[in-house]
Design a protein around this motif. Structure first.
Motif, PDB file in Angstrom:
ATOM      1  N   THR A 129       0.756  -1.343   0.041  1.00  0.00           N
ATOM      2  CA  THR A 129      -0.128   0.138   0.080  1.00  0.00           C
ATOM      3  C   THR A 129       0.837   1.255   0.045  1.00  0.00           C
ATOM      4  N   GLU A 130       1.875   1.082   0.697  1.00  0.00           N
ATOM      5  CA  GLU A 130       2.994   2.327   0.925  1.00  0.00           C
ATOM      6  C   GLU A 130       3.648   2.518  -0.618  1.00  0.00           C
ATOM      7  N   ALA A 131       4.008   1.520  -1.186  1.00  0.00           N
ATOM      8  CA  ALA A 131       4.544   1.502  -2.274  1.00  0.00           C
ATOM      9  C   ALA A 131       3.682   1.957  -3.350  1.00  0.00           C
ATOM     10  N   ALA A 132       2.498   1.560  -3.372  1.00  0.00           N
ATOM     11  CA  ALA A 132       1.628   2.181  -4.487  1.00  0.00           C
ATOM     12  C   ALA A 132       1.355   3.520  -4.377  1.00  0.00           C
ATOM     13  N   MET A 133       1.211   4.165  -3.062  1.00  0.00           N
ATOM     14  CA  MET A 133       0.989   5.467  -2.673  1.00  0.00           C
ATOM     15  C   MET A 133       2.241   6.291  -3.257  1.00  0.00           C
ATOM     16  N   LYS A 134       3.536   5.698  -3.053  1.00  0.00           N
ATOM     17  CA  LYS A 134       4.617   6.801  -3.467  1.00  0.00           C
ATOM     18  C   LYS A 134       4.485   6.563  -5.087  1.00  0.00           C
ATOM     19  N   TYR A 135       4.264   5.191  -5.538  1.00  0.00           N
ATOM     20  CA  TYR A 135       4.537   5.239  -6.865  1.00  0.00           C
ATOM     21  C   TYR A 135       3.209   6.354  -7.500  1.00  0.00           C
ATOM     22  N   PHE A 136       2.152   6.343  -7.032  1.00  0.00           N
ATOM     23  CA  PHE A 136       1.136   7.066  -7.611  1.00  0.00           C
ATOM     24  C   PHE A 136       1.498   8.503  -7.410  1.00  0.00           C
ATOM     25  N   VAL A 137       2.060   9.051  -6.164  1.00  0.00           N
ATOM     26  CA  VAL A 137       2.292  10.572  -6.204  1.00  0.00           C
ATOM     27  C   VAL A 137       3.284  11.110  -7.198  1.00  0.00           C
ATOM     28  N   LEU A 138       4.545  10.029  -7.184  1.00  0.00           N
ATOM     29  CA  LEU A 138       5.482  10.409  -8.092  1.00  0.00           C
ATOM     30  C   LEU A 138       5.023  10.161  -9.721  1.00  0.00           C
ATOM     31  N   GLY A 139       4.494   9.421  -9.894  1.00  0.00           N
ATOM     32  CA  GLY A 139       4.071   9.154 -11.208  1.00  0.00           C
ATOM     33  C   GLY A 139       2.996  10.362 -11.533  1.00  0.00           C
ATOM     34  N   ALA A 140       2.220  10.684 -10.769  1.00  0.00           N
ATOM     35  CA  ALA A 140       1.429  12.139 -11.184  1.00  0.00           C
ATOM     36  C   ALA A 140       2.288  13.319 -11.240  1.00  0.00           C
ATOM     37  N   LEU A 141       3.066  13.132 -10.548  1.00  0.00           N
ATOM     38  CA  LEU A 141       4.052  14.467 -10.690  1.00  0.00           C
ATOM     39  C   LEU A 141       4.823  14.479 -12.042  1.00  0.00           C
ATOM     40  N   ALA A 142       5.352  13.183 -12.376  1.00  0.00           N
ATOM     41  CA  ALA A 142       5.987  12.971 -13.789  1.00  0.00           C
ATOM     42  C   ALA A 142       5.176  13.344 -14.745  1.00  0.00           C
ATOM     43  N   SER A 143       3.906  13.001 -14.888  1.00  0.00           N
ATOM     44  CA  SER A 143       2.859  13.000 -15.675  1.00  0.00           C
ATOM     45  C   SER A 143       2.856  14.519 -16.005  1.00  0.00           C
TER      46      SER A 143
END
Length: 482
Positions: free
Chosen positions: A157-171
């Protein structure tokens, strides 16, 4: 009307895979309790049929465009999509027992995998900024969901949240860069942008600003330094079956993503973006290889290894010529199959309630199961680029591409970091053969997975006579790019 049918015909594989994802979602609703394997079998059949449709619909020569030139089909798209289907097919074979034992065997798991495949296919065939973004986000949203698939794991769950936040920033950065380029050129079509840039000054402020943001977005998506923060956490926290998928097919799609954006769209600015990629490559090779030495978790070690491999992958791209591009394509294909074998072995060593992800879990494996120990060692040798494994020729190809464009200093740096990187791979081999085993518990894995994994691992060695053929296929695919 004829144009519509012609457009649809070019996108038949994408339409088929997406339609089957919807069908599997409905079928699973009625068969999950009584026949749970139906979703898995339908997914595998979908990938095989899509592979056939992709090869059957490949253009004989040149390129073909559809949907108002937003979708392109060329030699590179055909090859990359074929690799995506093959890799995903094998990944699901490796993952079958793993997801069953961890209560993740649900129809939506296979549906999300297929949606991710559709996203990759769209991204590979994109010839327009909007198409690229749609494909990228379809893939990214699917991967965020897959990382969080194990609902009982706090790490996931923690990994998914980090991935989502950083992925949204990259997008967001990528989208902002695209909007600046639109303001500078007046178009979102990649071919039109390329033509517009040729008539502009190469140091135009708007172009440079847009290119920087696009390069940063690419860096985030590839996970190169300094945009690598999400990769180690994802690799350690996500289920191994998901890490296996993320580390294979999306990496090949990322190659096409870079080629469509930088090479197709910004070839006239190759001097500028190759300088940025040079910085990314050196930092990634350096930090990836050095930090990996300190890791005790095998999945986290392989994550930093991935960062370094993305640096080597960029070496061919930054050479900014067809030989370099084909070397990068060859490198990323070999890397994907090697990574698939590495995480496949971790899955095979794992069992319900035990994840074989610490390096110490492999102590004395040679005494418990010599065959498995030999396979792990062979994968480590290939990742380190030690001859006569195929990994050596992959590294040699991108370094040769640098030498061809007189970037001798960068070739020397790449070789030095490869030597440093060999240490942590050989440390795993030392653990296999020279440490005392801490357990005598037998390793159990189904015969089908063991057979496919054995073929996968030994292909890293036995494919040597056909290296030239594979390189020629990659070169031909690049030469047929639109």
């Amino acid at each position: 009307m004829n144009n519509i049918f012609a457009d649809i015909q070019l996108a038949i594989p994408e339409i088929f895979v997406f339609s089957m994802a919807c069908v599997i979602l409905l079928v699973d609703r009625f068969t999950h309790e009584r026949m749970p394997k139906v979703s898995f079998l339908l997914t595998q059949a979908t990938l095989l049929i899509a592979l056939y449709l992709n090869l059957a619909g490949a253009p004989a020569s040149g390129t073909m465009k559809a949907f108002n030139d937003m979708f392109i089909l060329d030699g590179m798209a055909t090859l990359v999509k074929s690799m995506i289907f093959i890799l995903t097919f094998v990944v699901l074979i490796y993952s079958h027992d793993y997801i069953s034992e961890r209560k993740m065997y649900r129809g939506e798991y296979f549906v999300i995998i297929l949606i991710a495949v559709v996203g990759m296919m769209v991204m590979v065939s994109a010839s327009h900024f909007i198409t690229i973004y749609i494909g990228l986000e379809l893939l990214s949203l699917s991967l965020y969901t897959l990382v969080a698939m194990n609902r009982n794991s706090d790490l996931a769950t923690e990994a998914a949240m980090k991935y989502f936040v950083l992925g949204a920033l990259a997008s967001g950065m990528l989208l902002y860069g695209m909007s600046i380029i639109y303001g500078a050129t007046g178009s979102l079509d990649i071919e039109s942008i390329r033509n517009a840039i040729q008539g502009m000054q190469s140091d135009d402020v708007m172009l440079m600003l847009g290119l920087v943001f696009i390069s940063v977005g690419i860096g985030f998506k590839l996970g190169v330094v300094p945009f690598h923060m999400w990769i180690p956490d994802i690799s350690q926290g996500a289920p191994t079956s998901v890490v296996l998928f993320i580390g294979t097919a999306p990496k090949i799609a990322a190659f096409a993503f870079v080629m469509r954006l930088l090479v197709d769209g910004f070839q006239a600015l190759a001097v500028s973006w190759s300088e940025m990629l040079t910085i990314f490559a050196i930092l990634s090779m350096g930090m990836g290889n050095i930090v990996a030495i300190a890791q005790t978790n095998l999945k986290r070690m392989l994550a930093y290894s991935t960062i370094s491999h993305m640096g080597y992958f960029m070496l061919g791209i930054l050479s900014a010529n067809p030989n370099g591009y084909s070397a990068s394509l060859f490198y990323v294909i070999i890397y994907s199959f090697t990574t698939m074998a590495a995480f496949g072995l971790i899955i095979m060593m794992s069992r319900a309630g035990f994840e074989a992800e610490e390096i110490s879990d492999y102590k004395g494996l040679n005494k418990r199961h010599p065959w498995f120990a030999f396979m792990v060692a062979l994968v480590m040798f290939s990742m380190a680029g030690i001859p006569p494994t195929v990994g050596f020729f992959a590294k040699l190809s991108v370094i040769q591409a640098l030498v061809d464009v007189d970037k001798y200093w960068l070739a020397v740096v790449a070789v030095l970091f490869a030597v440093i990187g060999a240490y942590y791979y050989l440390r795993v081999v030392k653990t296999l053969y020279f440490d005392k085993p801490e357990t005598s518990e037998p390793i159990s894995a189904n015969i089908g997975m063991q057979f496919v994994l054995t073929v996968n691992v030994f292909a890293l060695l036995l494919i040597m006579p056909w290296i030239g053929v594979i390189m020629d296929i990659c070169s031909e695919a690049i030469s047929k790019m639109g």
